[in-house]
Design a protein around this motif. Structure first.
Motif, PDB file in Angstrom:
ATOM      1  N   HIS A  56     -47.357 -21.502  -2.590  1.00 41.35           N
ATOM      2  CA  HIS A  56     -47.915 -22.439  -3.039  1.00 41.35           C
ATOM      3  C   HIS A  56     -49.582 -22.510  -3.140  1.00 41.35           C
ATOM      4  O   HIS A  56     -50.260 -23.268  -3.717  1.00 41.35           O
ATOM      5  CB  HIS A  56     -47.363 -23.966  -2.669  1.00 41.35           C
ATOM      6  N   ARG A  57     -49.698 -21.441  -1.967  1.00 38.36           N
ATOM      7  CA  ARG A  57     -51.227 -21.374  -1.917  1.00 38.36           C
ATOM      8  C   ARG A  57     -51.881 -20.517  -2.604  1.00 38.36           C
ATOM      9  O   ARG A  57     -53.021 -20.106  -2.810  1.00 38.36           O
ATOM     10  CB  ARG A  57     -51.444 -20.722  -0.434  1.00 38.36           C
ATOM     11  N   VAL A  58     -51.286 -19.692  -3.691  1.00 34.50           N
ATOM     12  CA  VAL A  58     -51.594 -18.901  -4.734  1.00 34.50           C
ATOM     13  C   VAL A  58     -51.865 -19.784  -6.070  1.00 34.50           C
ATOM     14  O   VAL A  58     -50.973 -20.415  -6.629  1.00 34.50           O
ATOM     15  CB  VAL A  58     -50.842 -17.807  -5.144  1.00 34.50           C
ATOM     16  N   VAL A  59     -53.414 -19.962  -6.515  1.00 33.97           N
ATOM     17  CA  VAL A  59     -53.220 -20.619  -7.541  1.00 33.97           C
ATOM     18  C   VAL A  59     -54.315 -19.574  -8.582  1.00 33.97           C
ATOM     19  O   VAL A  59     -54.571 -18.464  -8.166  1.00 33.97           O
ATOM     20  CB  VAL A  59     -54.151 -21.754  -7.469  1.00 33.97           C
ATOM     21  N   ARG A  60     -54.670 -20.277  -9.834  1.00 34.04           N
ATOM     22  CA  ARG A  60     -55.491 -19.463 -10.688  1.00 34.04           C
ATOM     23  C   ARG A  60     -56.886 -19.242 -10.147  1.00 34.04           C
ATOM     24  O   ARG A  60     -57.256 -19.744  -9.401  1.00 34.04           O
ATOM     25  CB  ARG A  60     -55.356 -19.980 -12.123  1.00 34.04           C
ATOM     26  N   ALA A  61     -57.484 -18.334 -10.933  1.00 34.52           N
ATOM     27  CA  ALA A  61     -58.845 -18.068 -10.325  1.00 34.52           C
ATOM     28  C   ALA A  61     -59.950 -19.100 -10.424  1.00 34.52           C
ATOM     29  O   ALA A  61     -60.911 -19.277  -9.674  1.00 34.52           O
ATOM     30  CB  ALA A  61     -59.615 -16.881 -10.925  1.00 34.52           C
ATOM     31  N   ASP A  62     -59.628 -20.285 -11.363  1.00 37.99           N
ATOM     32  CA  ASP A  62     -60.268 -21.341 -11.597  1.00 37.99           C
ATOM     33  C   ASP A  62     -59.976 -22.376 -10.646  1.00 37.99           C
ATOM     34  O   ASP A  62     -60.567 -23.474 -10.964  1.00 37.99           O
ATOM     35  CB  ASP A  62     -60.324 -21.651 -13.204  1.00 37.99           C
ATOM     36  N   GLY A  63     -59.036 -22.220  -9.819  1.00 41.25           N
ATOM     37  CA  GLY A  63     -58.580 -23.341  -9.071  1.00 41.25           C
ATOM     38  C   GLY A  63     -57.371 -24.113  -9.657  1.00 41.25           C
ATOM     39  O   GLY A  63     -57.121 -24.952  -9.022  1.00 41.25           O
ATOM     40  N   ARG A  64     -56.953 -23.734 -10.681  1.00 41.03           N
ATOM     41  CA  ARG A  64     -55.951 -24.480 -11.236  1.00 41.03           C
ATOM     42  C   ARG A  64     -54.422 -23.869 -11.159  1.00 41.03           C
ATOM     43  O   ARG A  64     -54.354 -22.723 -10.878  1.00 41.03           O
ATOM     44  CB  ARG A  64     -56.032 -24.490 -13.023  1.00 41.03           C
ATOM     45  N   ILE A  65     -53.503 -24.806 -10.903  1.00 41.63           N
ATOM     46  CA  ILE A  65     -52.102 -24.062 -10.803  1.00 41.63           C
ATOM     47  C   ILE A  65     -51.577 -23.535 -12.012  1.00 41.63           C
ATOM     48  O   ILE A  65     -51.828 -24.115 -13.252  1.00 41.63           O
ATOM     49  CB  ILE A  65     -51.509 -25.436 -10.381  1.00 41.63           C
ATOM     50  N   ALA A  66     -50.966 -22.433 -11.821  1.00 44.37           N
ATOM     51  CA  ALA A  66     -50.768 -21.499 -12.791  1.00 44.37           C
ATOM     52  C   ALA A  66     -49.323 -22.048 -13.594  1.00 44.37           C
ATOM     53  O   ALA A  66     -49.502 -22.084 -14.961  1.00 44.37           O
ATOM     54  CB  ALA A  66     -50.324 -20.071 -12.429  1.00 44.37           C
ATOM     55  N   LEU A  67     -48.472 -22.694 -13.010  1.00 44.05           N
ATOM     56  CA  LEU A  67     -47.305 -23.371 -13.492  1.00 44.05           C
ATOM     57  C   LEU A  67     -47.612 -24.243 -14.555  1.00 44.05           C
ATOM     58  O   LEU A  67     -48.641 -25.062 -14.423  1.00 44.05           O
ATOM     59  CB  LEU A  67     -46.289 -23.640 -12.433  1.00 44.05           C
ATOM     60  N   PRO A  68     -46.642 -24.322 -15.441  1.00 36.73           N
ATOM     61  CA  PRO A  68     -46.915 -25.512 -16.510  1.00 36.73           C
ATOM     62  C   PRO A  68     -47.262 -27.048 -15.879  1.00 36.73           C
ATOM     63  O   PRO A  68     -46.223 -27.408 -15.252  1.00 36.73           O
ATOM     64  CB  PRO A  68     -45.758 -25.175 -17.257  1.00 36.73           C
ATOM     65  N   PRO A  69     -48.242 -27.514 -16.309  1.00 36.68           N
ATOM     66  CA  PRO A  69     -48.336 -28.873 -15.962  1.00 36.68           C
ATOM     67  C   PRO A  69     -47.159 -29.916 -16.261  1.00 36.68           C
ATOM     68  O   PRO A  69     -46.778 -29.913 -17.197  1.00 36.68           O
ATOM     69  CB  PRO A  69     -49.757 -29.359 -16.750  1.00 36.68           C
ATOM     70  N   GLY A  70     -46.595 -30.350 -15.015  1.00 38.99           N
ATOM     71  CA  GLY A  70     -45.589 -31.578 -15.361  1.00 38.99           C
ATOM     72  C   GLY A  70     -44.208 -30.885 -15.229  1.00 38.99           C
ATOM     73  O   GLY A  70     -43.462 -31.589 -14.729  1.00 38.99           O
ATOM     74  N   SER A  71     -44.273 -29.552 -15.026  1.00 36.61           N
ATOM     75  CA  SER A  71     -42.969 -28.791 -14.446  1.00 36.61           C
ATOM     76  C   SER A  71     -42.566 -29.231 -12.970  1.00 36.61           C
ATOM     77  O   SER A  71     -43.589 -29.527 -12.381  1.00 36.61           O
ATOM     78  CB  SER A  71     -42.969 -27.292 -14.751  1.00 36.61           C
ATOM     79  N   ALA A  72     -41.502 -28.762 -12.660  1.00 41.30           N
ATOM     80  CA  ALA A  72     -40.952 -29.196 -11.193  1.00 41.30           C
ATOM     81  C   ALA A  72     -42.003 -28.310 -10.287  1.00 41.30           C
ATOM     82  O   ALA A  72     -42.236 -28.833  -9.251  1.00 41.30           O
ATOM     83  CB  ALA A  72     -39.548 -28.733 -11.089  1.00 41.30           C
ATOM     84  N   GLY A  73     -42.027 -26.861 -10.704  1.00 38.76           N
ATOM     85  CA  GLY A  73     -42.904 -26.020  -9.797  1.00 38.76           C
ATOM     86  C   GLY A  73     -44.445 -26.519  -9.764  1.00 38.76           C
ATOM     87  O   GLY A  73     -45.045 -26.371  -8.761  1.00 38.76           O
ATOM     88  N   TRP A  74     -44.722 -27.022 -10.745  1.00 41.17           N
ATOM     89  CA  TRP A  74     -46.198 -27.566 -10.725  1.00 41.17           C
ATOM     90  C   TRP A  74     -46.358 -28.501  -9.748  1.00 41.17           C
ATOM     91  O   TRP A  74     -47.016 -28.734  -8.922  1.00 41.17           O
ATOM     92  CB  TRP A  74     -46.438 -27.949 -12.204  1.00 41.17           C
ATOM     93  N   ARG A  75     -45.435 -29.595  -9.958  1.00 39.12           N
ATOM     94  CA  ARG A  75     -45.437 -30.738  -9.076  1.00 39.12           C
ATOM     95  C   ARG A  75     -45.186 -30.419  -7.521  1.00 39.12           C
ATOM     96  O   ARG A  75     -45.988 -30.896  -6.644  1.00 39.12           O
ATOM     97  CB  ARG A  75     -44.305 -31.876  -9.618  1.00 39.12           C
ATOM     98  N   GLU A  76     -44.135 -29.261  -7.242  1.00 39.72           N
ATOM     99  CA  GLU A  76     -43.956 -28.968  -5.976  1.00 39.72           C
ATOM    100  C   GLU A  76     -45.238 -28.309  -5.366  1.00 39.72           C
ATOM    101  O   GLU A  76     -45.413 -28.484  -4.212  1.00 39.72           O
ATOM    102  CB  GLU A  76     -42.773 -27.998  -6.185  1.00 39.72           C
ATOM    103  N   GLN A  77     -45.972 -27.684  -5.977  1.00 44.52           N
ATOM    104  CA  GLN A  77     -47.147 -26.753  -5.425  1.00 44.52           C
ATOM    105  C   GLN A  77     -48.119 -27.951  -5.229  1.00 44.52           C
ATOM    106  O   GLN A  77     -48.675 -27.675  -4.157  1.00 44.52           O
ATOM    107  CB  GLN A  77     -47.383 -25.829  -6.486  1.00 44.52           C
ATOM    108  N   SER A  78     -48.286 -28.511  -6.076  1.00 43.99           N
ATOM    109  CA  SER A  78     -49.537 -29.567  -5.909  1.00 43.99           C
ATOM    110  C   SER A  78     -49.266 -30.495  -4.762  1.00 43.99           C
ATOM    111  O   SER A  78     -49.905 -30.606  -3.925  1.00 43.99           O
ATOM    112  CB  SER A  78     -49.748 -30.557  -7.149  1.00 43.99           C
ATOM    113  N   ARG A  79     -47.907 -30.905  -4.544  1.00 44.26           N
ATOM    114  CA  ARG A  79     -47.463 -31.778  -3.617  1.00 44.26           C
ATOM    115  C   ARG A  79     -47.874 -31.125  -2.188  1.00 44.26           C
ATOM    116  O   ARG A  79     -48.249 -31.654  -1.207  1.00 44.26           O
ATOM    117  CB  ARG A  79     -46.141 -32.178  -3.760  1.00 44.26           C
ATOM    118  N   ARG A  80     -47.167 -29.800  -2.278  1.00 40.40           N
ATOM    119  CA  ARG A  80     -47.415 -28.844  -0.759  1.00 40.40           C
ATOM    120  C   ARG A  80     -48.792 -28.880  -0.634  1.00 40.40           C
ATOM    121  O   ARG A  80     -49.384 -29.061   0.730  1.00 40.40           O
ATOM    122  CB  ARG A  80     -46.780 -27.496  -1.118  1.00 40.40           C
TER     123      ARG A  80
END
Length: 114
Positions: A56-80
């Motif tokens: 979850h500490r790995v994000v895109r170069a622009d600081g955005r979460i790579a996973l599809p917005p709204g997806s389980a992984g996306w929420r999980e990463q942001s939450r963590r």
DNA sequence: GCGCTGACGCGAT
DNA sequence: CATCGCGCCAGCG
């Protein structure tokens, strides 16, 4: 030769990210000795099964979460990330330092001076 | 063996 | 600052 070895290096690079900090895919790849293999990093993270891996500490170069917005992984990463003290807004990590001019090589952010 | 797709990156608009 | 487009690498049908 760059099958399991590369994967292990990538995983090691990810584990090397301090808690409360995040790194870009490209930066992780570079640290793993695989410059330009950012997509490989993504592939490895997607296939990894280690719960202890701070993926979850790995994000895109622009600081955005790579996973599809709204997806389980996306929420999980942001939450963590938030749980670790990282400021996350609308799926994007706040850059307290790298936001300055000519500071693109860092790609490593932290809530405090690192 | 070819073409599409994707947890990417970066310059251009 | 948000989008688009092109390049790069690897897995899959």
């Amino acid at each position: 030769m760059q099958d399991d070895s590369a994967r292990d290096r990538i995983l090691a690079a990810v584990r090397a990210i301090p808690r409360g900090q995040v790194a870009g895919y490209g930066e992780v790849a570079r640290r793993a000795g695989l410059p330009g293999r950012a997509r490989l990093v993504a592939r490895v993270l997607a296939a990894n099964d280690d719960a202890a891996l701070p993926w979850h500490r790995v994000v895109r170069a622009d600081g955005r979460i790579a996973l599809p917005p709204g997806s389980a992984g996306w929420r999980e990463q942001s939450r963590r990330l938030v749980a670790e003290g990282v400021q996350v807004d609308q799926g994007r990590v706040r850059m307290p330092r790298a936001g300055g001019p000519g500071r693109l090589d860092a790609l490593l952010w932290g809530p405090d001076g690192d």
